[in-house]
Design a protein around this motif. Sequence first.
Motif, mmCIF file in Angstrom:
data_model
loop_
_atom_site.group_PDB
_atom_site.id
_atom_site.type_symbol
_atom_site.label_atom_id
_atom_site.label_comp_id
_atom_site.label_asym_id
_atom_site.label_seq_id
_atom_site.Cartn_x
_atom_site.Cartn_y
_atom_site.Cartn_z
ATOM 1 N N THR A 1 2.105 -8.761 -5.032
ATOM 2 C CA THR A 1 1.008 -8.448 -5.954
ATOM 3 C C THR A 1 -0.341 -8.566 -5.257
ATOM 4 N N GLU A 2 -0.462 -9.572 -4.404
ATOM 5 C CA GLU A 2 -1.742 -9.823 -3.734
ATOM 6 C C GLU A 2 -2.004 -8.879 -2.567
ATOM 7 N N HIS A 3 -0.947 -8.401 -1.889
ATOM 8 C CA HIS A 3 -1.152 -7.698 -0.618
ATOM 9 C C HIS A 3 -0.760 -6.222 -0.638
ATOM 10 N N ALA B 1 10.084 -15.328 -6.965
ATOM 11 C CA ALA B 1 8.833 -15.413 -7.727
ATOM 12 C C ALA B 1 7.648 -15.561 -6.771
ATOM 13 N N GLN B 2 7.835 -16.340 -5.697
ATOM 14 C CA GLN B 2 6.776 -16.499 -4.701
ATOM 15 C C GLN B 2 6.518 -15.178 -3.968
ATOM 16 N N LEU B 3 7.594 -14.488 -3.624
ATOM 17 C CA LEU B 3 7.449 -13.220 -2.903
ATOM 18 C C LEU B 3 6.817 -12.151 -3.789
ATOM 19 N N ARG B 4 7.133 -12.167 -5.067
ATOM 20 C CA ARG B 4 6.503 -11.218 -5.989
ATOM 21 C C ARG B 4 4.991 -11.437 -6.018
ATOM 22 N N GLN B 5 4.567 -12.687 -5.987
ATOM 23 C CA GLN B 5 3.142 -12.991 -5.973
ATOM 24 C C GLN B 5 2.483 -12.467 -4.695
ATOM 25 N N GLY C 1 -2.146 0.114 -7.166
ATOM 26 C CA GLY C 1 -1.470 1.256 -7.758
ATOM 27 C C GLY C 1 -0.077 1.517 -7.230
ATOM 28 N N SER C 2 0.345 0.810 -6.174
ATOM 29 C CA SER C 2 1.682 1.027 -5.620
ATOM 30 C C SER C 2 2.735 0.407 -6.537
ATOM 31 N N ASN C 3 3.920 0.969 -6.478
ATOM 32 C CA ASN C 3 5.018 0.532 -7.348
ATOM 33 C C ASN C 3 6.129 -0.043 -6.471
ATOM 34 N N ILE C 4 6.070 -1.346 -6.209
ATOM 35 C CA ILE C 4 7.014 -1.996 -5.299
ATOM 36 C C ILE C 4 8.039 -2.779 -6.123
ATOM 37 N N ARG D 1 4.244 -10.544 3.716
ATOM 38 C CA ARG D 1 2.785 -10.427 3.729
ATOM 39 C C ARG D 1 2.340 -9.299 4.679
ATOM 40 N N ARG D 2 3.020 -9.156 5.807
ATOM 41 C CA ARG D 2 2.655 -8.113 6.770
ATOM 42 C C ARG D 2 3.167 -6.735 6.349
ATOM 43 N N LEU D 3 4.325 -6.717 5.689
ATOM 44 C CA LEU D 3 4.915 -5.444 5.292
ATOM 45 C C LEU D 3 4.202 -4.847 4.078
ATOM 46 N N ALA D 4 3.814 -5.689 3.127
ATOM 47 C CA ALA D 4 3.332 -5.236 1.815
ATOM 48 C C ALA D 4 2.210 -4.198 1.876
#
Length: 439
Positions: free
Chosen positions: A136-138, A129-133, A142-145, A105-108
């Motif tokens: 997506t939220e943070h 799956a939780q981390l992908r969410q 337009g970024s491609n992570i 959450r802090r890195l994203a």
Amino acid sequence: MKISVIGTGYLGATHAAAMAELGHQVLGMDTDTHKVEALNKGQAPFVERGLDDLLAKHTTARTLRFTASYAEAAEFADVHFLGIGTPQQAGSGAYDLTHLQAAVRRLAPQLRDHALIVGKSTVPVGTTAQLRQILTEHARPGSNIHLAWSPEFLRESLAVEDTLRPDRIVLGIENGDTTSEAVFRAVYAEILGAGSPLIVTSLSTAELIKGAANAFLATKISFINAMAELCELTGADVQQLALGLGYDQRIGFQGMRPGLGFGGGCLPKDLLGFTHRAEELGADQAVSFLRQVDAINRRRRERTVELAREMLGGTVVGKRIAVWGAAFKPGTDDIRDSPALAVAGALHRIGAEVTVHDPAALENARRACPSLDYADDPVSAVTGAALLLHLTDWPQYAETDPAEVRQHIAAPRVIDARSALDTDRWRRAGWTFRALGCP
């Protein structure tokens, strides 16, 4: 390549140093500023064979440094490895993922527009799956992570060797993510070129592999210790039994060493975490045997306490007992879920006066178990004792002259709970010798 490693515990610090050894520019990140300061001086805040040498080499060369800043790590690298601890939840078998989730959450939001995150932490299936969410939220619009998972298979005291010369590497990626695989292969080019196999899987398979591997290893260890219980009841010798099993190539010798059982910060936690997640998913009957695997492992500690009581005439109250070993295994100062300290503490609670020695883990043991006594050398630990317990199989204990030690102990009795001492040598020196699962 420029690589960051988020989290610098046993896993992260070793991984960061190994990545530098492979020729990459590496920035380790941790919120513990004292740990960051020590690592930047080339010093690991824990004992791990060969790690201090690697840290000193690469911090001096400036190919490796450490920071407490997420922003600096995000700006520095395009590839970010997650080595965040996933401890067991209090009062539950489940993993505590709060630190891992918080780190993502802090890195994203600070990541570059194109970045690859590779998880190394041990997690239950479904975590990615939780981390992908969270990403997506943070992450910035337009970024491609990209997100991948590559579980670690490190053995403490052999972590550097296992990182640089692994017997296999697992990479879990999202469906069709050839970009992540290509970047990952570039990071590990030298290791893959040396012959280590790469297994590319789905994310869920990669998450399951680590837990399944540790559950199988725990099962193998508990199996031979269950046979030790049977041997004690029949007068058979579990070490000879293990020899007879090990030559069967379908079984093998690895993990078939009887004794006090497993401990540490990984195997017990991963066994319970794997079982807990399987039960959450409705596979409780399929993994019910793993609960017994854990019970057998715990019972070895109880049996050692019981054997000590037997050897001291039915009671340990007021008796001086020497314990060789505090770390959960040799080659480390890690005392997490240490069988040795569990036995020492249990004997103290029922009235024994317990003195502990360990070559590396004394300070950690003192902090965790201040009610026990401690000695700076093995001979001082046994002086005046009525019984010696060998609970961590450090090589120096096996090399100790039993005739010399006998001159200092009040009564030459020993329990070898690790099947590592030379039985005949100790008995010839006049010791009453017992080992778990042996006559």
